[in-house]
Design an enzyme around this catalytic site. Structure first.
Site, PDB file in Angstrom:
ATOM      1  N   CYS A 145     -12.133-133.104  -4.003  1.00  0.00           N
ATOM      2  CA  CYS A 145     -12.522-133.378  -2.627  1.00  0.00           C
ATOM      3  C   CYS A 145     -12.703-131.832  -2.042  1.00  0.00           C
ATOM      4  O   CYS A 145     -13.265-130.976  -2.747  1.00  0.00           O
ATOM      5  CB  CYS A 145     -11.726-134.186  -1.779  1.00  0.00           C
ATOM      6  SG  CYS A 145     -12.150-134.786  -0.381  1.00  0.00           S
ATOM      7  N   HIS A 203     -14.616-137.243  -5.243  1.00  0.00           N
ATOM      8  CA  HIS A 203     -13.625-137.820  -4.507  1.00  0.00           C
ATOM      9  C   HIS A 203     -12.389-138.102  -5.295  1.00  0.00           C
ATOM     10  O   HIS A 203     -12.422-138.669  -6.572  1.00  0.00           O
ATOM     11  CB  HIS A 203     -13.825-138.852  -3.657  1.00  0.00           C
ATOM     12  CG  HIS A 203     -14.352-138.440  -2.204  1.00  0.00           C
ATOM     13  ND1 HIS A 203     -14.547-139.225  -1.192  1.00  0.00           N
ATOM     14  CD2 HIS A 203     -14.567-137.082  -1.783  1.00  0.00           C
ATOM     15  CE1 HIS A 203     -14.969-138.771  -0.152  1.00  0.00           C
ATOM     16  NE2 HIS A 203     -14.826-137.355  -0.441  1.00  0.00           N
TER      17      HIS A 203
END
Lengths: 446, 261
Positions: B99, B207
């Protein structure tokens, strides 16, 4: 003057066209016209909403927040309707009951209720987080009563809304434009909202009930830092995520005094306690009397997909929409408290659900006991299945997980699994909820 | 007698840097370790964490932060933890930064408001955010691993996940890319690279639950952590990863990325 008249005629033409669209959509069974008529009108006149809002005689209630908008606005709509019971003149209440809460949904609701020569009496509108500033901007000249209900602010669809703090910042700026008579009904247990509405005409609701404190904090938590000074907040107790009895040791800000802290909840679950409080407090501010509030709530049936009960082939099914970690945790806790033995989880990743499904890893699926059967499906059935698999203690797993590629198979399996007296609980994301309802009732809603 | 193995994972600032499912990587590593009877303990790395505790970690994880938190973290990381982390990573301690956290490991990160946050300098790359009105890099993504020998990841060369970042990262001359982008934006949407690898540290924009659909990368990290701690080549007990690969392949075919392989 001429220009004004022209705009009015043009708006009327758009309304006529919108009404026609609703008729056609309904006749051909495509849906109930939740957004299209509004979308067309909006393209014809970007400020058509203010045209409608000016025609609301008594008052406008806006409901915003991450979770609970649809239920809360339905509660308020029912109470307002009840307050007019017995009057021969039917009250026109504009209400986007299907949860279509973007600009086009709001405008569609106004078009649906449009009657020539008759103004609207009330508007009870749930408003999408990102649309709130646009709606507020159209309200500046409004003279009637205005209530803005702020329920909560959680992380939700970062790809669409951005970070919680960004939404809070935008709200704080945009609500300055609301007319001065606006009353803010604010969830005092949410520190971020208390900051957003700081210095406004506020009425606070919140929960006072130490027996409902969580034993352990949830993982999916935002705003545990003071929105006023950035210090880490201390909590006397937490009800869900970052909602609770908070205090900042550094700047001294604390959960404000509550105007309303207890009212018998109409539906199960913590969120519905908040939703009920918000609706009742709003009704009190609108001057609706106790008995009317009580009557309206006694006969309340949940909004679709929000704890809605259905009977399918003689079996009980309950649908609880869950679209973000905080809401999902609260929902799972609620269905477990209700004694769920079989839960169908449906995860889609379409635009209304959010394209990113990473958030399921912030949900505490660990709280589901081994004896409960988890049935996973939706566009991202395997992602959901994986999340549940990684709650298992041993590598051989347990047999409480079934994955189906289609929602229909999952629901059919769930129905087969259950014993006669049990209820099948369905916990879907937004588009999956519409799909599940369609399967269960054989009818489209939007 | 068989040696009893155990691992400690350091999770950087979990209450400041855990924006969207970042806990997924922690859960996946913990479970995959525990399922093999290797107890794994997770220690949160916070402002107060001592050098000694940081040094006890066999693997380091970082996730995404919101803007304000990112700044707090960047400062503490650089001033109080940077030297130790650099030593550890140079020794071969594995790390996974997903991320927004890769931005903290490069030379600097220019934020959307034009503020320059200095990074740890573990990588040479620089990250620039060209303003909040510029489109973000958002969507499902797939890549082909080029930064790790394929023999170490079971010859499975693809990775899948979701990216959502405003910053664009540009690799320096000595940075080794982690993967080639098959679908999606990658570091900057221009040069076709995703992330970077330094020794056993992976930085990428995927992510938080990245490891859930990429079990080969999860096991690579665990293997490296055990190797560095116990000093000999470790083979992990195979697990039944049918579900993981099903989810992986489904995403590849949905993105039509498989044609490129």
């Amino acid at each position: 003057m001429v220009l004004h008249l022209l705009t009015t005629y043009f708006s009327l033409a758009l309304i006529f066209f919108g009404k026609l669209t609703i008729q056609l959509l309904t006749i051909f069974g495509i849906g109930a016209g939740g957004t299209w008529p509004g979308e067309i009108a909006l393209r014809g006149n970007p400020h058509i909403l203010s045209f409608f809002l000016r025609r609301v005689r008594s008052g406008i209630v806006l409901v915003a927040g991450t979770n609970g908008k649809t239920t809360t606005s339905k509660l308020i709509q029912r109470i307002v309707a009840e307050s007019n019971r017995g009057n021969t003149d039917r009250m026109t209440i504009v209400h986007n009951e299907t949860g279509a809460n973007l600009m086009n949904g709001l405008i569609s609701a106004f078009i649906r209720e449009w009657r020539i020569q008759k103004p609207y009496d009330f508007a009870v509108l749930e408003v999408d987080e990102a649309s709130l500033p646009h709606v507020v901007a159209e309200m500046q000249a409004y003279k009637g009563k205005v209530v803005l209900v702020l329920l909560n602010l959680f992380r939700d669809q970062l790809d669409r809304y951005g970070e919680v703090r960004m939404i809070a910042r935008i709200w704080k700026e945009s609500i300055k434009k609301l007319p001065s008579q606006t009353v803010f009904v604010v969830n005092a247990d949410d520190p971020e909202l208390v900051d957003v509405t700081h210095g406004k005409k506020n009425k606070y609701f919140g929960i006072k009930d130490p027996s409902s404190y969580l034993k352990k904090g949830e993982h999916a938590t935002d705003s545990t830092y003071c929105p006023f000074c950035g210090q880490k907040l201390t909590y006397e107790g937490i009800y869900s995520s970052h909602l609770g009895i908070w205090r900042c040791q550094k700047c001294g800000n604390t959960r404000p005094k509550l105007t309303l802290s207890a009212y018998p909840s109409v539906l199960p679950g913590l969120y519905n306690r908040y939703n009920t409080l918000a609706a009742v407090l709003t009704a009190q501010i609108l001057g609706i009397n106790k008995n009317q509030i009580k009557n309206a709530l006694e006969n309340f049936s949940p909004a679709f997909g929000r704890g809605e009960g259905l009977i399918v082939e003689g079996k009980r099914v309950k649908i609880f929409l869950a679209k973000n970690p905080a809401g999902f945790n609260a929902t799972v806790r609620t269905v477990l408290e209700l004694g769920a033995k079989n839960i169908v989880f449906l995860l889609n990743d379409r635009v209304p659900d959010g394209r990113d499904v990473s958030w399921i890893w912030d949900v505490d699926f660990e709280m589901i006991p081994d004896a409960v059967m988890c049935i996973a499906s939706g566009d991202r059935a395997y992602d959901l299945g994986l999340r549940i698999k990684y709650t298992h203690k041993s590598r051989s797993g347990i047999s409480n997980l079934k994955i189906f590629e289609t929602t229909k198979e999952a629901i059919v399996f769930g129905l087969k699994q259950m014993k006669q007296h049990e209820t099948l609980y369905i916990v879907p994301t937004y588009s999956a909820m519409l799909e599940a309802r369609k399967i269960l009732t054989g009818q489209a809603i939007l | 007698m068989k040696k009893i193995l155990e691992l400690t994972v350091g999770w950087l600032y979990p209450d400041l840097m855990s924006t969207y499912g970042d806990r997924g990587n922690v859960i996946v590593l913990s479970k995959r370790s525990e399922w093999r009877s290797i107890p794994l303990s997770v220690i949160p790395i916070s402002f107060e964490t001592s050098r000694k505790d940081l040094l006890s970690c066999n693997l380091v994880l970082g996730g995404g932060a919101q803007d304000r938190e990112q700044e707090l973290v960047a400062n503490d990381l650089r001033l109080n933890k940077g030297k130790t982390l650099k030593e550890m990573f140079t020794r071969g301690i594995p790390g996974l930064f997903v991320c927004g956290s890769p931005q903290l490991l490069g030379k600097y990160y220019m934020t959307g408001d034009g503020k320059k946050l200095l990074g740890l300098g573990i990588f040479q790359f620089v990250t620039k955010h060209f303003g909040h009105d510029k489109p973000r890099c958002i969507g499902n993504t797939a890549g082909k691993v080029v930064g790790i020998p394929l023999s170490e990841i079971g010859k499975r060369e693809t990775i899948v996940g979701f990216e959502n970042h405003g910053g664009r990262t540009y690799l320096g001359q000595n940075d080794k890319p982690f993967a080639q982008v098959l679908k999606g934006y990658g570091n900057n949407g221009e040069d076709g690279y995703e992330g970077a690898v330094y020794k056993n540290v992976i930085a990428c924009y995927y992510h938080g639950p990245f490891l859930s659909k990429n079990p080969h990368i999860a096991d690579w990290l665990l293997t490296k952590a055990l190797e560095i701690k116990y000093g000999k080549i470790q083979t992990l007990t195979p697990l039944n990863d049918r579900l993981e690969w099903k989810a992986h392949m489904l995403m590849l075919s949905r993105l039509e990325a498989y044609k490129d392989i």
